[in-house]
Write a protein that holds these residues in place. Structure first.
Motif, mmCIF file in Angstrom:
data_model
loop_
_atom_site.group_PDB
_atom_site.id
_atom_site.type_symbol
_atom_site.label_atom_id
_atom_site.label_comp_id
_atom_site.label_asym_id
_atom_site.label_seq_id
_atom_site.Cartn_x
_atom_site.Cartn_y
_atom_site.Cartn_z
ATOM 1 N N PHE A 125 0.831 -1.195 0.000
ATOM 2 C CA PHE A 125 0.000 0.000 0.000
ATOM 3 C C PHE A 125 0.873 1.256 0.000
ATOM 4 N N GLN A 126 1.959 1.173 0.772
ATOM 5 C CA GLN A 126 2.841 2.340 0.860
ATOM 6 C C GLN A 126 3.828 2.418 -0.297
ATOM 7 N N PRO A 128 1.617 -0.065 -4.769
ATOM 8 C CA PRO A 128 0.180 -0.394 -4.790
ATOM 9 C C PRO A 128 -0.205 -1.337 -5.920
ATOM 10 N N SER A 129 0.592 -1.359 -6.989
ATOM 11 C CA SER A 129 0.217 -2.235 -8.100
ATOM 12 C C SER A 129 0.281 -3.703 -7.710
ATOM 13 N N LEU A 181 -0.949 -4.828 -4.825
ATOM 14 C CA LEU A 181 -2.043 -5.149 -3.902
ATOM 15 C C LEU A 181 -2.956 -6.254 -4.438
ATOM 16 N N LEU A 212 -8.535 -0.513 2.233
ATOM 17 C CA LEU A 212 -7.974 -0.653 0.887
ATOM 18 C C LEU A 212 -8.991 -0.353 -0.205
ATOM 19 N N VAL A 258 -8.505 2.207 -3.155
ATOM 20 C CA VAL A 258 -7.298 2.181 -3.987
ATOM 21 C C VAL A 258 -7.615 2.100 -5.477
ATOM 22 N N SER A 259 -8.421 1.115 -5.852
ATOM 23 C CA SER A 259 -8.769 0.975 -7.273
ATOM 24 C C SER A 259 -9.952 0.029 -7.361
ATOM 25 N N VAL A 284 -8.908 -3.604 -6.824
ATOM 26 C CA VAL A 284 -8.677 -3.877 -5.400
ATOM 27 C C VAL A 284 -10.002 -3.948 -4.656
ATOM 28 N N SER A 285 -10.912 -3.046 -4.966
ATOM 29 C CA SER A 285 -12.227 -3.061 -4.300
ATOM 30 C C SER A 285 -12.927 -4.384 -4.500
#
Lengths: 494, 261
Positions: A351-352, A355-356, A358, A391, A394-395, A398-399
């Motif tokens: 995440f930090q 992120p790609s 995740l 999370l 994020v995208s 991810v959702s």
């Protein structure tokens, strides 16, 4: 350690912006290549001593006469230093594609080079090998394929004792392997797999890393799942050794582990014989490695550990889909809830920092929780629902995955849903219902359905918080209509 | 992303599995129009899902991203590795006066010239495997006797267990099955004498230095390959290298005819 190779021939006047721009370009090129299924990368070893990289460090392009001259000098010179110097000059010239073309077009040039490679002059051998290495790195097939006459010798030298030389041969072979199927069609009957398997006993870290690289190139080949992995790799002792390289502990070398983790990934996702790997203890080794990674990630600032985490996650996730997972010893080899803790620590790290990655981490979480009441319980007892919900923004990808994992938990029944509500879940769902992405909304509807079914009290709160309006927004959407309607009915009746 | 503080402690603690809460599914859960089913997912290698991770992997290969975390390794000679250079020193093997100023160079020299050396004829080989084959085939009289009755010449390719009656048959096998070059330098048949053979004019074949390794140079020009096996030796030792017994043998030995150029 690859870090040794850091300060090589890059123009020193290179600002941070320039580097970033270059990285963006490379990244775009790689994405394009991958979409066309042409992802090929080679490694280049250039160990120039400081004085060589001094003035005039950018070598000139050599013409035909010069190449011939250097070759002749190397072959027939009287003074050894002279001969070596000639090869060094040739090698520097070969950094240029034009010189490479000139070289391969010159009759007898490769033959001469191979002769020098197999001479008993150790330093000439090394320089000749370095010339070959430059050629192997070329992006032009004709240049790399011109190196084919040397391959039997490169393979022979893998069982020599000079670790630097072996390393060089391995990187050269790795570059050639990835060049084309034609090259591999020669290397395989020449015995590349047994030769690599013999190398794995080397105590030298640099050799092991180079070996891992060469092997990963071989395994990444398009025809690998059919022609290379079943017959050669799985028949050898390589899989067991690979797993040994991945065992956490004081002997674990990150650079080596990265290469072998990728090797393992290519084998596993080919789905040729995963039960065999599970039988060798792959799941427990990788699980322990994951714990180790989570520990390392907490200590080190920016260490590139995601390069190792990524293939490990992939291997675990794919292995967990094998039926054999359930039958070995009658139970899953992976039951330790520390794996879930480690995974979340890694998710936070991604995440930090990256992120790609995740989605890949969440993929593992899905595979862990899908059929495991124990892991679902861990998610609840370790208070991981709230971090998971964090999370969501994020995208879309991810959702969807976060919601899927939550569905995995919720579908196990009332005992699980009781722990999901009250809490941040319902507000989060009302939020995701406002998304426009159909898949995100669809998964939210599934979760709502489970929540309403096993925790009916949630319905009231849902209505109070304008849930119906949130649903109405999607009632025209073809893929969502039926479910929206069903939920509306449930809510109104509840 | 905030993690609960107890998580790290859980990681550090011992292994264990959570006692699962009771599972109790209602059939209405999977009833249409809802379709969720909990299931592990697998992705094949080319799946688009892997794009980001693959791109990163390749950026690393192309050395665009930073290296993986360094675990301090014990370098063999730290100063030498950093600087590449140490005060000049000579090879310790009796009779070899090669001089070096870098340990890596010395290591390679040692292994190449003094590593796998045949104690009978002083030839050096790139690996123990080839040395063993050489000793067996060249210096073992029992091997000669046995080879008259059974296939003794083992294929030199690692992993291949085929054996052959003659070294010629073995070479044919290596060329046909293993795509090895016909003039593979580490597969020389043993001959008591090499016939004087004419060199094709304009020969630009290789030369071998000293006696350490047999190198067979073949005429590059268009002359047809000789019917039998021939070997052409050329010896020219630069003044900077001196050898003990090995070098002397090259010039004084009567075992093989050498063709001086």
């Amino acid at each position: 350690m690859w870090s040794r190779r850091q300060g090589r021939l890059r123009p020193t006047v290179c600002g941070v912006e320039e580097l970033r721009r270059r990285r963006r370009e490379r990244e775009a090129a790689l994405r394009k290549a991958r979409r066309e299924q042409q992802l090929v990368s080679k490694r280049l070893l250039r160990n120039d001593a400081p004085e060589e990289a001094g003035e005039g460090c950018v070598a000139a392009i050599l013409g035909e006469t010069e190449v011939q001259q250097f070759l002749r000098q190397a072959q027939r010179g009287t003074e050894e230093k002279e001969r070596e110097g000639a090869l060094v000059s040739l090698r520097r010239g070969l950094q240029h594609p034009e010189t490479q073309q000139t070289f391969i077009r010159l009759e007898g040039s490769m033959r001469t080079l191979v002769g020098l490679l197999t001479s008993n002059q150790a330093l000439l051998q090394l320089e000749a090998a370095r010339c070959l290495h430059e050629l192997s790195h070329s992006e032009q097939s004709t240049v790399a394929e011109a190196c084919l006459p040397a391959t039997s010798y490169l393979l022979t030298y893998l069982s020599s004792h000079s670790s630097d030389f072996i390393e060089l041969c391995l990187y050269t072979l790795g570059n050639l392997i990835v060049e084309s199927e034609a090259v591999r069609r020669q290397l395989l009957p020449q015995g590349i797999v047994p030769a690599l398997a013999a190398c794995i006993q080397s105590p030298h870290v640099a050799v092991l890393e180079a070996l891992g690289y060469a092997l990963s190139q071989l395994l990444q080949a398009e025809e690998a799942p059919e022609k290379i992995i079943p017959s050669s790799i799985l028949a050898s002792t390589l899989p067991q050794h690979m797993l040994q390289m991945l065992q956490p502990g004081p002997k674990l070398n990150p650079g080596v582990a990265v290469e072998f983790a990728w090797c393992l990934h290519y084998i596993i996702c080919s789905q040729v014989s995963n039960p065999l790997l599970i039988g060798h203890g792959a799941l427990s080794t990788l699980g322990l490695l994951l714990l180790d990674l989570a520990g390392a990630v907490q200590k080190t600032e920016d260490a590139g550990l995601e390069l190792l985490a990524c293939p490990v996650l992939r291997c675990l996730s794919n292995l967990l889909t094998e039926a054999a997972v359930e039958t070995v010893g009658g139970q899953m080899q992976l039951r330790d809830e520390r794996v879930v803790a480690a995974l979340f620590i890694l998710l936070q790290f991604f995440f930090q920092k990256q992120p790609s990655l995740l989605p890949e981490g969440l993929w593992l979480l899905n595979n862990l929780t899908a059929n495991s009441p124990s892991f679902c319980t861990s998610l609840l007892s370790l208070d991981l629902i709230e971090p998971l919900l964090q999370l969501l923004p994020v995208s879309n990808v991810v959702s969807v995955m976060v919601l899927t994992v939550l569905c995995n938990v919720a579908e196990k029944g009332p005992a699980y849903c009781q722990r999901l509500w009250p809490g941040p879940l319902l507000p989060a769902l009302l939020h995701t219902l406002a998304f426009s992405d159909t898949e995100v909304v669809g998964q939210s509807l599934e979760l709502l359905h489970l929540l309403f079914l096993y925790q009916p009290e949630a319905v009231q709160v849902f209505l109070q918080q304008s849930g119906l309006q949130a649903l109405e927004r999607h009632q025209e959407e073809a893929q969502l209509q039926d479910r929206v309607y069903a939920l509306q009915q449930t809510a109104l009746q509840g | 992303m905030q993690l609960p503080p107890a998580l790290c402690a859980r990681l550090a603690a011992g292994p264990g599995a959570a006692e699962p809460l009771p599972v109790e599914r209602d059939p209405a859960a999977g009833a249409a129009p809802f379709r969720f089913v909990a299931r592990p997912v697998r992705f094949p290698r080319e799946h688009q899902f892997f794009e980001d991770g693959d791109v990163q992997r390749h950026l690393y290969l192309q050395d665009v991203i930073m290296q993986v975390a360094d675990v301090p390794e014990k370098p063999r000679a730290p100063e030498a590795r950093l600087l590449g250079r140490v005060p000049a020193f000579a090879c310790q093997v009796a009779g070899c006066c090669q001089v070096f100023d870098a340990l890596d160079d010395y290591e390679h020299h040692y292994h190449t010239l003094h590593g796998n050396v045949c104690s009978f004829c002083k030839r050096a080989f790139p690996s123990g495997h080839l040395l063993d084959a050489h000793i067996l085939e060249w210096h073992d009289s029992l091997f000669q006797i046995l080879s008259e009755r059974q296939d003794m010449y083992q294929c030199l390719v690692e992993g291949c267990t085929e054996k052959f009656k003659t070294s010629r048959d073995r070479k044919d096998h290596m060329v046909r099955m293993h795509l090895y070059p016909a003039d593979f330098r580490f597969d020389k048949p043993k001959k008591s004498r090499s016939p004087a053979s004419a060199e094709a004019p304009g020969d630009s074949g290789e030369r071998s230095e000293g006696e350490a390794m047999e190198i067979c140079s073949e005429p590059v020009a268009a002359s047809p390959a000789p019917a039998g096996e021939r070997r052409i030796y050329r010896h020219r030792i630069p003044s900077t290298i001196c050898f003990g017994q090995g070098a002397a043998r090259g010039f004084k030995s009567n075992k093989k005819k050498t063709k001086q150029c």
